[in-house]
Scaffold this motif. Structure first.
Motif, mmCIF file in Angstrom:
data_model
loop_
_atom_site.group_PDB
_atom_site.id
_atom_site.type_symbol
_atom_site.label_atom_id
_atom_site.label_comp_id
_atom_site.label_asym_id
_atom_site.label_seq_id
_atom_site.Cartn_x
_atom_site.Cartn_y
_atom_site.Cartn_z
ATOM 1 N N LEU A 72 15.251 2.840 0.708
ATOM 2 C CA LEU A 72 14.902 3.474 -0.557
ATOM 3 C C LEU A 72 13.915 2.601 -1.337
ATOM 4 O O LEU A 72 12.982 3.107 -1.955
ATOM 5 N N ALA A 73 14.102 1.297 -1.277
ATOM 6 C CA ALA A 73 13.221 0.370 -2.006
ATOM 7 C C ALA A 73 11.756 0.523 -1.588
ATOM 8 O O ALA A 73 10.854 0.308 -2.391
ATOM 9 N N ASP A 74 11.510 0.901 -0.333
ATOM 10 C CA ASP A 74 10.134 1.097 0.120
ATOM 11 C C ASP A 74 9.490 2.288 -0.596
ATOM 12 O O ASP A 74 8.260 2.329 -0.731
ATOM 13 N N LEU A 75 10.289 3.248 -1.004
ATOM 14 C CA LEU A 75 9.752 4.433 -1.670
ATOM 15 C C LEU A 75 9.603 4.233 -3.173
ATOM 16 O O LEU A 75 8.666 4.747 -3.767
ATOM 17 N N VAL A 76 10.520 3.492 -3.764
ATOM 18 C CA VAL A 76 10.519 3.371 -5.220
ATOM 19 C C VAL A 76 10.065 2.005 -5.719
ATOM 20 O O VAL A 76 9.919 1.806 -6.919
ATOM 21 N N GLY A 77 9.848 1.053 -4.793
ATOM 22 C CA GLY A 77 9.524 -0.324 -5.171
ATOM 23 C C GLY A 77 8.208 -0.509 -5.843
ATOM 24 O O GLY A 77 7.414 0.255 -6.134
#
Length: 77
Positions: A72-77
Motif C-alpha cells: 500500500l505504501a507504494d501507492l500512497v507514499g
C-alpha cells in the motif's frame, strides 16, 4: 465530510495516488476492467480512482494494492 472546501493539496494527492495505481496496473498489463474484477470494483470506479476524482476508502486502496501485488505504501507514499 467537512463543510469547508478541501485544501488544494487533497485532490492533488488523490491524483498522485491515482497515477501510481495506473502505473502499477499498466506495468502488470492489466486493464481497468481486469483490475476491477480482481478487487471487486467496477471499471468506472477504478477509472475515477486513477483520475483522482473519487474519494475512495482505505478498504478499496488495500484491495487494489493486494490486486496489484504491491505494498500500500507504494501507492500512497
Amino acid at each position: 465530510m467537512p463543510s469547508d472546501p478541501l485544501p488544494d493539496w487533497v485532490p492533488a494527492r488523490r491524483r498522485q495516488i491515482g497515477d501510481r495505481i495506473r502505473a502499477a496496473r499498466t506495468t502488470r498489463r492489466l486493464s481497468q476492467e481486469k483490475l476491477g474484477e480482481l478487487v471487486g470494483l467496477d471499471r468506472k470506479t477504478i477509472n475515477r480512482i486513477e483520475l483522482g476524482v473519487h474519494a475512495t476508502s482505505i478498504d478499496h486502496l488495500l484491495l487494489i494494492a493486494d490486486g496489484l501485488d504491491v505494498p500500500l505504501a507504494d501507492l500512497v507514499g
